[in-house]
Design a protein around this motif. Structure first.
Motif, PDB file in Angstrom:
ATOM      1  N   ARG A   1       0.580   5.038  -4.978  1.00 60.99           N
ATOM      2  CA  ARG A   1      -0.402   4.133  -4.405  1.00 60.99           C
ATOM      3  C   ARG A   1      -1.516   3.891  -5.428  1.00 60.99           C
ATOM      4  O   ARG A   1      -1.810   4.767  -6.256  1.00 60.99           O
ATOM      5  CB  ARG A   1      -1.003   4.711  -3.123  1.00 60.99           C
ATOM      6  CG  ARG A   1      -0.015   4.818  -1.966  1.00 60.99           C
ATOM      7  CD  ARG A   1       0.356   3.435  -1.442  1.00 60.99           C
ATOM      8  NE  ARG A   1       1.243   3.512  -0.298  1.00 60.99           N
ATOM      9  CZ  ARG A   1       2.568   3.495  -0.362  1.00 60.99           C
ATOM     10  NH1 ARG A   1       3.160   3.435  -1.555  1.00 60.99           N
ATOM     11  NH2 ARG A   1       3.298   3.534   0.721  1.00 60.99           N
TER      12      ARG A   1
ATOM     13  N   GLU B   1       0.155  -0.584   1.006  1.00 60.69           N
ATOM     14  CA  GLU B   1       0.185  -0.165  -0.398  1.00 60.69           C
ATOM     15  C   GLU B   1      -1.022   0.684  -0.782  1.00 60.69           C
ATOM     16  O   GLU B   1      -0.932   1.582  -1.601  1.00 60.69           O
ATOM     17  CB  GLU B   1       0.253  -1.398  -1.313  1.00 60.69           C
ATOM     18  CG  GLU B   1       1.638  -2.004  -1.419  1.00 60.69           C
ATOM     19  CD  GLU B   1       2.601  -1.148  -2.242  1.00 60.69           C
ATOM     20  OE1 GLU B   1       2.160  -0.109  -2.775  1.00 60.69           O
ATOM     21  OE2 GLU B   1       3.763  -1.497  -2.344  1.00 60.69           O
ATOM     22  N   ASN B   2      -2.197   0.389  -0.206  1.00 61.49           N
ATOM     23  CA  ASN B   2      -3.401   1.133  -0.561  1.00 61.49           C
ATOM     24  C   ASN B   2      -3.715   2.241   0.433  1.00 61.49           C
ATOM     25  O   ASN B   2      -4.787   2.830   0.412  1.00 61.49           O
ATOM     26  CB  ASN B   2      -4.605   0.187  -0.676  1.00 61.49           C
ATOM     27  CG  ASN B   2      -4.872  -0.562   0.628  1.00 61.49           C
ATOM     28  OD1 ASN B   2      -4.098  -0.449   1.577  1.00 61.49           O
ATOM     29  ND2 ASN B   2      -5.968  -1.314   0.655  1.00 61.49           N
TER      30      ASN B   2
END
Length: 342
Positions: A228, A137-138
């Motif tokens: 993101r 996700e990051n």
């Protein structure tokens, strides 16, 4: 019904030569020996091609196979320009350059396709243009699926292979299986259907934008890639594919790019630079097309882009080729992440 036509591969140059009854398609590589790879079939005027259809790309000349179709809205500013340059009792002013003028879209069929890896080094299009955000996700990283492309219906020249190995691509056997009783003689595996369903939001082709300036046609296709979290803010990502085609008789070279990028957050950014992706491609009558992809991120869920390419003809004449305006729109997302590999 198949045409009485041989599809051949030569080891050095792609060329299309035609007579009244015979067309030979020749792809030039490292030697000049011809190898027959199949027989051309009649292109479809009505209806869609099925999964597993082998084809030759009309513009870039590569061999490929169709995976599945997309229905896209095509916004062609040339149609608007033609209407506006036609004088009527009410207007005789050409207003086709107005960025904000509405262009009506028409539905058109495109296809998700695999490119034969044997042809990848010899075509003027990026073969790693379909990219995804990283799995985390990051993550700010991008990864690509080599040899994945989009082809318009009119760019498909279908053929039936005579080779033992119909197509070289690592996903060919994972996505398709032979079925000699079918036409085309391949059938989609369940892995292809599952992969398409999982990655539909990141693969979907929805809008295509076209505009021609002095015989140079620019086609832009944007794709939403997801968002993101970054330093307590949300960053939205898109990729966009650009194809340039020289429809004239004089060679022309792309020298500079000039972009205007507007974000819903209220920012307007200007980007200038030499060439595109480190190149200044020449569009000649022999090699009239070039295609590349790039990326854009915004701290807002939508925006739009437009701009120009500075072009130089072989006689020294320079002009600005318009890049049609296109929207950057995000989509509702669930918690799933793109899975680019099987």
């Amino acid at each position: 019904m198949a045409l009485n036509t041989m599809l051949s591969v030569c080891r050095r140059k792609f060329d299309i030569a035609s007579t009244s009854r015979i067309k030979k398609f020749v792809l030039e590589y490292s030697t000049r020996s011809l190898v027959e790879v199949g027989k051309l079939e009649i292109p479809k005027i009505q209806g869609k091609y099925d999964a597993g259809q082998l084809f030759l790309h009309r513009v870039f000349g590569y061999r490929g196979v169709i995976l599945f179709p997309w229905s896209a809205r095509v916004y062609d500013r040339d149609i608007l320009a033609n209407k506006k340059t036609t004088k009527t009792p009410d207007t005789d002013v050409n207003t086709s350059n107005q960025v904000g003028r509405e262009v009506k879209g028409k539905n058109h069929t495109y296809y998700q396709v695999l490119i034969d890896s044997r042809d990848c080094p010899h075509i003027r299009a990026q073969t790693e243009a379909v990219t995804f955000l990283g799995q985390q996700e990051n993550s700010k990283s991008l990864y690509a699926i080599p040899g994945l492309d989009y082809a318009a219906h009119e760019d498909i020249l279908p053929y039936r292979t005579t080779e033992h190995q119909p197509l070289c691509h690592e996903l060919f056997d994972k996505f398709l299986m032979p079925d000699p009783d079918k036409d085309p003689p391949f059938e989609a595996r369940e892995t292809l259907r599952a992969w398409q369903e999982r990655n539909h939001p990141w693969l979907e082709l929805s809008d295509v934008h076209k505009e021609t300036t002095e015989n140079i046609r620019v086609t832009v296709t944007p794709f939403y890639m997801g968002c993101r979290e970054s330093q307590n803010s949300t960053v939205f990502w898109w990729r966009y594919c650009i194809r340039l085609e020289n429809l004239g008789e004089l060679s022309v070279q792309l020298r500079e790019r000039h972009w205007r990028i507007f974000s819903l957050s209220g920012t307007l950014e200007t980007v200038r630079g030499r060439g595109v992706i480190g190149q200044e491609p020449v569009l000649s009558p022999e090699q009239p097309a070039f295609q590349y992809s790039s990326h854009i991120s915004l701290q807002a869920p939508s925006g739009h882009m437009w701009g120009t390419f500075r072009m130089e003809r072989e006689d020294g004449h320079t002009f600005d080729c318009r890049i049609p305006p296109f929207s950057l729109e995000s989509k509702n997302e669930d918690n799933s992440l793109p899975t680019g590999v099987v």
